[in-house]
Enzyme design. Structure first.
Site, short mmCIF file in Angstrom:
data_model
loop_
_atom_site.label_atom_id
_atom_site.label_comp_id
_atom_site.label_asym_id
_atom_site.label_seq_id
_atom_site.Cartn_x
_atom_site.Cartn_y
_atom_site.Cartn_z
N LYS A 81 0.86 -1.19 0.00
CA LYS A 81 0.00 0.00 0.00
C LYS A 81 0.89 1.23 0.00
O LYS A 81 1.99 1.21 0.57
CB LYS A 81 -0.90 0.02 1.24
CG LYS A 81 -2.14 0.87 1.07
CD LYS A 81 -3.19 0.18 0.22
CE LYS A 81 -4.48 0.97 0.16
NZ LYS A 81 -5.56 0.24 -0.54
N GLY A 183 -21.43 6.16 4.23
CA GLY A 183 -20.56 6.46 3.09
C GLY A 183 -21.26 6.14 1.79
O GLY A 183 -21.63 4.98 1.55
N GLY A 185 -20.07 7.06 -1.43
CA GLY A 185 -19.20 7.27 -2.57
C GLY A 185 -19.29 6.13 -3.56
O GLY A 185 -20.33 5.48 -3.70
N VAL A 187 -18.13 3.06 -3.64
CA VAL A 187 -18.46 1.74 -3.11
C VAL A 187 -19.80 1.75 -2.38
O VAL A 187 -20.70 0.97 -2.69
CB VAL A 187 -17.34 1.22 -2.19
CG1 VAL A 187 -17.74 -0.09 -1.54
CG2 VAL A 187 -16.06 1.04 -2.98
#
Length: 354
Positions: A81, A183, A185, A187
């Site tokens: 990452k 959330g 967004g 996804v």
């Protein structure tokens, strides 16, 4: 800042690279947790961190999660990452992206990057001008995989929620099941659309209240504030924003039977999986349910590396295997008396040779 190898989230990472390019102003961390199964694969996060310790913590936790995620998805990839430390204005210059591409290239293929928070297709195209070790690039046509992996992550989250409802509630249909989505967004919003289509009742929240309101209007859902969503009385709480929300206080607030969502590193610490179980809440291990995106970009990368396009049908087929992995985890947890997070971790650790 203390030495990174003394941090609580350091987990015998193979290497942690600090990257600074004075000319462009790039400051980044690239963490490689494990390359046991293949090169470390995981997206790049472009984020403003108030403290550098938070950036280091993100890189360590997220790269470990990618080792587990890729292993559990059956991919020939290790875990890596990257985080790019953005300024308060979150300005992103071509020079910064070029310098970051050069940093990836210098690792010689040990790290493969893709989109994450704050990074999109145009950024991957810019990075790809400096290194081939990048994926999530635009699809060549409608039959090929490529581009934003968010819809595939959303599909996996939707399928995982459906599996969790069957496991915990004994219901084969989502008709009337109440899901609180934190959330909205790429996804969370994508999963919400699939849930609405399946007949679920939705409560939505986002730090961008206008985005949540617009989606609620589209889907006939209700909204609450971002501060209230964890208190919603529901069947499923679906976290699809940033991680570490399931801490002592967060778990105490939940009024759900199931936690199933796409956010990474939802459990603040290892003991919080047991705390969920003590409350009778079924936990859906995050790095299993949210594996659709990395499945998509990995298959895309491997196909491009081998000189051909990736058939998008192949990606859908691979994402549709997520529920069977979840049921295997829950069944072993029930049989062994361990919690789902512990079972999933032990499975992943065996796969990466730890």
């Amino acid at each position: 800042m203390a030495a990174f190898w003394t941090q609580p989230d350091f987990d015998d990472h193979e290497c942690v690279h600090f990257v600074h390019d004075r000319a462009s102003g790039l400051t980044a961390i690239i963490a490689l947790h494990s390359t046991h199964l293949g090169p470390g694969a995981g997206g790049t996060r472009f984020w403003h961190y108030a403290e550098p310790e938070a950036a280091l913590r993100d890189s360590l936790r997220l790269s470990r999660g990618m080792s587990y995620k890729n292993a559990m998805a059956g991919l020939p990839m290790g875990g890596g990452k990257a985080v790019i430390l953005a300024g308060p204005d979150r300005a992103k210059s071509p020079e910064v992206l070029a310098a970051f591409g050069d940093a990836i290239q210098a690792l010689g293929g040990r790290y493969i990057t893709a989109e994450d928070v704050g990074m999109g297709e145009p950024d991957m195209v810019a990075i790809a001008s400096r290194t081939p070790f990048v994926t999530g690039l635009p699809a060549t046509d409608s039959t090929a995989a490529g581009g934003d992996p968010g819809p595939f992550t959303a599909k996996g989250v939707f399928l995982g929620i459906k599996a969790a409802v069957a496991q915990k509630l004994g219901r084969d249909s989502l008709e009337g099941v109440h899901v609180a989505v934190q959330g909205t967004g790429s996804v969370g919003g994508g999963a919400a659309r699939l849930l609405a289509r399946a007949g679920a009742q939705l409560t939505l929240a986002d730090v961008d209240a206008k985005r949540a309101d617009a989606l609620a209007l589209e889907l006939g859902a209700r909204t609450v504030s971002a501060n209230e969503i964890m208190d919603a009385e529901c069947d499923v709480f679906s976290p699809n924003a940033l991680g570490a929300i399931l801490d002592d206080s967060g778990i105490a607030r939940l009024r759900a039977s199931i936690v199933a969502g796409g956010a990474n590193n939802q459990l603040a610490r290892a003991e919080h999986g047991a705390m969920l179980a003590e409350r009778g809440i079924l936990y859906t291990p995050d790095y299993v349910i949210n594996g659709g995106g990395i499945i998509a970009v990995t298959l895309e990368y491997l196909a491009r590396r081998d000189g051909h396009a990736c058939d998008v049908a192949e990606v859908h087929q691979a994402v549709e295997a997520i529920p069977s992995r979840l049921h295997a985890i829950w069944d072993e947890a029930e049989a062994s008396g361990r919690t789902p997070d512990v079972v999933a971790d032990s499975m992943a650790q065996r796969l990466i040779g730890r």
